[in-house]
Design an enzyme around this catalytic site. Structure first.
Site, PDB file in Angstrom:
ATOM      1  CB  ALA A 225      -0.926  -0.001   1.213  1.00 61.42           C
ATOM      2  N   GLY A 227       3.279   1.880  -2.100  1.00 62.46           N
ATOM      3  CA  GLY A 227       3.790   2.174  -3.428  1.00 62.46           C
ATOM      4  C   GLY A 227       4.997   1.338  -3.790  1.00 62.46           C
ATOM      5  CG  ASP A 254       3.660 -11.597 -10.455  1.00 54.03           C
ATOM      6  OD1 ASP A 254       4.758 -11.548  -9.859  1.00 54.03           O
ATOM      7  OD2 ASP A 254       2.787 -12.448 -10.204  1.00 54.03           O
TER       8      ASP A 254
END
Length: 315
Positions: A225, A227, A254
């Site tokens: 969360a 980044g 991914d």
């Protein structure tokens, strides 16, 4: 063209439920079956957004046939290596509040001959001169611990840079060999690699630069969360998007890697795209990959040389 190799692919089954309660009989609201494995997910995300990609992977058993069919349905070009043992099936339980529980099987046992065939298949794809080789995921039983190092040598002989997304011993062996161009651990994987907790931007940056000292050109660290952080020898960028109500976090990293590799833009723009693609994936069920309509680049904020003391994980 980007080639991915997934030594331990899977068929991923996702069950969406309200709340996971041990010992109860629970009914799923939605059920999904998708082709899985980290490299496979990278290829799926790239293809969903119009990029050329080929996924190299072993397939065996009924699950392998299902995996091949699912990849065909997703329009992902494949170079498959037939193996005797069936590929694995994984199960993800996704709760309504975004909590995700994964049950991953160990995967098939590969013979030495099957490993050699996989290496040969990768080399054949690299002869075409792709922009990147992505090596990703866990290693199945029977695969040598230095498999990713061997793949990096094959790529280096052809002038193809390598991005690695793995964890544990395979990540450590490959990182220490110093032949990987881009490493993409998440925060926990980087902490495990260095053997210490990483709770601030400064600590993550210092750890990434230590890994760069082993030979990597860059480290892309996904922070959930918080980044993502892109670290090079003399530069660091942090990026974060808007708050997202998570539906499933599986495969988000991914998709971040796929976004980063999608085009050869300046580093900050590649990081922006990585965070935008990862954020979009979190809002989708199972290991669904986002398409162009779901990705919002304008929602991502980039900070060069971020404040080192910024906390990225609560103690």
């Amino acid at each position: 063209m980007i080639v991915t190799v997934t030594p331990n692919p899977s068929v991923d089954h996702t069950l969406e439920i309200d709340t996971l309660t041990r010992g109860d009989v629970l009914r799923a609201r939605n059920v999904h079956a998708e082709p899985g494995g980290k490299g496979v997910n990278v290829s799926r995300a790239l293809r969903r957004n119009g990029a050329a990609t080929t996924a190299v992977l072993p397939v065996g058993g009924a699950e392998g046939r299902q995996l091949s069919t699912l990849l065909e349905e997703h329009d992902v070009a494949c170079a498959t290596v037939r193996i005797a043992a069936p590929v694995r099936s994984n199960i993800t339980v996704a709760e309504r509040d975004g909590t995700t529980t994964k049950l991953n099987a160990a995967g098939p046992v590969l013979t030495e001959a099957e490993v050699d065939e996989l290496l040969t298949a990768v080399g054949a794809e690299l002869d075409g001169g792709p922009r990147w080789l992505v090596a990703a995921g866990s290693l199945p039983t029977g695969a040598p611990g230095d498999l990713y190092v061997r793949l990096a040598r094959i790529a280096a002989a052809r002038g193809v840079p390598v991005a690695l997304d793995s964890s544990g011993a395979p990540l450590e062996v490959a990182a220490l060999a110093g032949q990987i161009d881009l490493l993409k651990p998440n925060q926990e994987e980087l902490a495990e690699l260095l053997g210490r907790e990483l709770c601030t931007i400064g600590e993550v940056t210092e750890a990434a630069r230590e890994v760069i000292g082993w030979g990597a050109e860059a480290v892309l660290v996904t922070l959930g969360a918080h980044g993502a952080l892109l670290v090079r020898a003399h530069h660091v960028w942090w990026a974060a998007g808007q708050s997202v109500v998570p539906r499933s976090t599986v495969g988000a990293g991914d998709c971040s890697l796929a976004g980063y590799l999608f085009a050869d833009d300046p580093p900050a723009e590649r990081l922006r795209r990585a965070v935008a693609w990862g954020s979009a994936a979190v809002a989708l069920p199972g290991t669904t990959v986002p398409g162009p309509d779901a990705i919002d680049l304008d929602a991502v904020r980039i900070v060069a040389e971020p404040e080192p003391a910024q906390v990225v994980k609560e103690l």
